[in-house]
Design a protein around this motif. Sequence first.
Motif, mmCIF file in Angstrom:
data_model
loop_
_atom_site.group_PDB
_atom_site.id
_atom_site.type_symbol
_atom_site.label_atom_id
_atom_site.label_comp_id
_atom_site.label_asym_id
_atom_site.label_seq_id
_atom_site.Cartn_x
_atom_site.Cartn_y
_atom_site.Cartn_z
ATOM 1 N N ASP A 172 -47.359 -69.151 -9.716
ATOM 2 C CA ASP A 172 -46.537 -69.803 -8.692
ATOM 3 C C ASP A 172 -45.414 -70.625 -9.316
ATOM 4 O OD1 ASP A 172 -47.976 -68.723 -6.643
ATOM 5 O OD2 ASP A 172 -49.291 -70.456 -6.372
ATOM 6 N N GLU A 173 -45.705 -71.299 -10.427
ATOM 7 C CA GLU A 173 -44.677 -72.104 -11.093
ATOM 8 C C GLU A 173 -43.538 -71.227 -11.609
ATOM 9 O OE1 GLU A 173 -47.084 -76.003 -12.822
ATOM 10 O OE2 GLU A 173 -47.180 -74.117 -13.938
ATOM 11 N N THR B 155 -39.432 -73.570 -12.403
ATOM 12 C CA THR B 155 -39.997 -74.629 -13.238
ATOM 13 C C THR B 155 -39.270 -74.670 -14.576
ATOM 14 O OG1 THR B 155 -42.183 -74.281 -12.232
ATOM 15 C CG2 THR B 155 -42.126 -75.479 -14.309
ATOM 16 N N ALA B 156 -39.086 -75.880 -15.094
ATOM 17 C CA ALA B 156 -38.494 -76.055 -16.420
ATOM 18 C C ALA B 156 -39.609 -76.353 -17.421
ATOM 19 C CB ALA B 156 -37.477 -77.185 -16.405
ATOM 20 N N LEU B 157 -39.761 -75.476 -18.401
ATOM 21 C CA LEU B 157 -40.724 -75.687 -19.474
ATOM 22 C C LEU B 157 -39.990 -76.371 -20.626
ATOM 23 C CD1 LEU B 157 -43.576 -75.160 -20.688
ATOM 24 C CD2 LEU B 157 -42.686 -72.986 -21.540
ATOM 25 N N VAL B 158 -40.417 -77.583 -20.948
ATOM 26 C CA VAL B 158 -39.728 -78.387 -21.964
ATOM 27 C C VAL B 158 -40.652 -78.566 -23.165
ATOM 28 C CG1 VAL B 158 -38.582 -80.575 -22.460
ATOM 29 C CG2 VAL B 158 -38.444 -79.590 -20.156
ATOM 30 N N GLU B 159 -40.270 -77.983 -24.291
ATOM 31 C CA GLU B 159 -41.064 -78.102 -25.508
ATOM 32 C C GLU B 159 -40.357 -79.054 -26.472
ATOM 33 O OE1 GLU B 159 -43.269 -75.448 -28.973
ATOM 34 O OE2 GLU B 159 -42.215 -74.450 -27.339
ATOM 35 N N ILE B 160 -40.953 -80.233 -26.663
ATOM 36 C CA ILE B 160 -40.355 -81.236 -27.549
ATOM 37 C C ILE B 160 -41.032 -81.128 -28.904
ATOM 38 C CG2 ILE B 160 -39.772 -83.669 -27.850
ATOM 39 C CD1 ILE B 160 -40.150 -84.059 -24.869
ATOM 40 N N ILE C 287 -36.095 -72.140 -18.427
ATOM 41 C CA ILE C 287 -36.154 -72.148 -16.969
ATOM 42 C C ILE C 287 -36.780 -70.843 -16.480
ATOM 43 C CG2 ILE C 287 -34.862 -72.455 -14.829
ATOM 44 C CD1 ILE C 287 -34.544 -74.821 -16.676
ATOM 45 N N PHE C 288 -37.855 -70.976 -15.718
ATOM 46 C CA PHE C 288 -38.511 -69.815 -15.119
ATOM 47 C C PHE C 288 -38.265 -69.830 -13.619
ATOM 48 C CE2 PHE C 288 -40.635 -70.253 -19.125
ATOM 49 C CZ PHE C 288 -41.041 -68.969 -19.478
ATOM 50 N N GLU C 289 -37.873 -68.676 -13.088
ATOM 51 C CA GLU C 289 -37.624 -68.548 -11.648
ATOM 52 C C GLU C 289 -37.804 -67.091 -11.262
ATOM 53 O OE1 GLU C 289 -34.313 -70.421 -8.674
ATOM 54 O OE2 GLU C 289 -33.591 -68.913 -10.079
ATOM 55 N N GLY C 290 -38.352 -66.867 -10.067
ATOM 56 C CA GLY C 290 -38.544 -65.498 -9.605
ATOM 57 C C GLY C 290 -39.547 -64.716 -10.431
ATOM 58 N N GLY C 291 -40.404 -65.419 -11.155
ATOM 59 C CA GLY C 291 -41.444 -64.747 -11.933
ATOM 60 C C GLY C 291 -41.111 -64.504 -13.383
ATOM 61 N N GLY C 292 -39.878 -64.840 -13.803
ATOM 62 C CA GLY C 292 -39.496 -64.572 -15.186
ATOM 63 C C GLY C 292 -38.588 -65.643 -15.770
ATOM 64 N N LEU C 293 -38.300 -65.494 -17.054
ATOM 65 C CA LEU C 293 -37.411 -66.412 -17.768
ATOM 66 C C LEU C 293 -35.964 -66.094 -17.415
ATOM 67 C CD1 LEU C 293 -37.126 -68.611 -20.032
ATOM 68 C CD2 LEU C 293 -37.003 -66.729 -21.665
ATOM 69 N N GLY D 160 -30.152 -77.534 -11.475
ATOM 70 C CA GLY D 160 -30.499 -78.909 -11.125
ATOM 71 C C GLY D 160 -31.299 -79.036 -9.851
ATOM 72 N N GLU D 161 -30.906 -78.279 -8.819
ATOM 73 C CA GLU D 161 -31.584 -78.352 -7.515
ATOM 74 C C GLU D 161 -32.658 -77.288 -7.365
ATOM 75 O OE1 GLU D 161 -30.948 -80.883 -5.555
ATOM 76 O OE2 GLU D 161 -29.437 -81.558 -6.993
ATOM 77 N N LYS D 162 -32.667 -76.310 -8.266
ATOM 78 C CA LYS D 162 -33.609 -75.187 -8.137
ATOM 79 C C LYS D 162 -34.944 -75.447 -8.823
ATOM 80 C CE LYS D 162 -29.874 -71.761 -7.954
ATOM 81 N NZ LYS D 162 -29.289 -70.572 -8.614
ATOM 82 N N VAL D 163 -34.956 -76.395 -9.761
ATOM 83 C CA VAL D 163 -36.192 -76.688 -10.492
ATOM 84 C C VAL D 163 -37.088 -77.578 -9.645
ATOM 85 C CG1 VAL D 163 -37.129 -77.963 -12.458
ATOM 86 C CG2 VAL D 163 -35.268 -76.362 -12.808
ATOM 87 N N ASN D 164 -38.310 -77.124 -9.405
ATOM 88 C CA ASN D 164 -39.256 -77.869 -8.568
ATOM 89 C C ASN D 164 -40.235 -78.705 -9.375
ATOM 90 O OD1 ASN D 164 -38.474 -76.884 -5.874
ATOM 91 N ND2 ASN D 164 -39.092 -74.907 -6.678
ATOM 92 N N GLY D 165 -40.154 -78.613 -10.692
ATOM 93 C CA GLY D 165 -41.047 -79.402 -11.529
ATOM 94 C C GLY D 165 -40.811 -79.118 -13.002
#
Length: 416
Positions: free
Chosen positions: A198-199, A204-209, A218-224, A316-321
């Motif tokens: 679902d994410e 969703t933004a995956l942030v690896e520090i 950024i993942f959206e629609g099931g993919g990167l 900016g507005e598309k990322v839900n978490g």
Amino acid sequence: MSNSDIIVSLDIGTSKVRAIIGEVTNGAINIIGVGSADSEGIRKGAIVDIDQTVRSIRSAIDHAERMVGIQISEVFVGIQGSHIALQTNHGVVAVSNEDREIGEEDIERVMQAAQVVALPPEREIIDVVPRQFLVDGLEGISDPRGMIGVRLEVEATIVTGTKTSLHNLARCVEKAELHTSGRILMSLASGSMSLTKDEKVMGTALVEIGAGSTTIAIFEGGGLVATSTLPVGGEHVTNDISYGLRTHTEQAEKIKLKFGCALVSDAAEDQKFKVMRMGSNVEKEFSQVDLANIIEPRMQEIFHLVRQEVRRLGFGEKVNGYVLTGGAVSLPGTLSLAQHELESSVRIAVPDFIGVRDPAFNSGVGMLQYVLKNTRRGSTTPVVKKTASRKAKTPAAASPKPGMFERLKNYFSEFI
């Protein structure tokens, strides 16, 4: 183990090189060995010294081999860095079978067709990731095998990197006496480990520090759909502590790991520690609050830059978490600080395997999951067998080098 497949991932980071051994049993991965070594020759995610990097790789591999008692000859190598770029492409083929049933060969041909794309001479393809397949115009198909159709299409994401960076990395692995079974984009690997279905669909933004850099995927629609790298990470926090407390970087790193806190409000005034000052033999006492006053501004800056970069990428507005991973997010208070700075829902992803329950291992374990998930018939999974000693070599590798007389004879034979 002789009847099971062994997959080995190699995560070459700025601070650590990690080799993780996974055993495939009944379609699931079990982590059976981990090797880790301090990373030398890497700066901000880029190789700056081949020989030092080779020694670090060899040290991590040796560590993993001793833990499990096997000889590692093949690895899947993680690829990351600011040189990575994504582009979409479309592939179309006619189904070749007489009965019009789509088989493995058709999928391979359509994936090859998707790779036909104009690239600058300094770039090469790392991976082709299918976003969706289409059979006779029907969209949204994730796996078309066994379906009946005439026309097979694929919408794919092409992952490319600069030849210089990729070839330097390949050279290091080769000089460490290892064979590269495959190259995997770390963001994809980490995403397969850290994000739910679902994410990935909702945005969703995956942030690896990491130590030397921060990678945003950024993942959206099931993919990167987008990726970016910021040249700031946990190493900068360590440097700030080194300057602020006027101590050596090595001691600053130990203090950060033992007493560090990302939020001043979470720090304890009565938690004291002593630091050897640079250029003297005098120790000075500091509190955890003093340390947090150094760490918090830098962590705030990292999350501020992350939010700015997500906006720059157009999400900016598309990322839900946001989902955080990487070694630097282990500091106490990081989650609360991230939630405040990013003004969004945030969680920290941790691998659920014994021995690697640390965000720093997320990418390495994710590579194993990614390989297992994407292994298809015809692809090679590296299998290594138990050996009594890593010194055992094949007869060809163990053959002695030619002597002086033999080399001279070979040299002069070229002119005869």
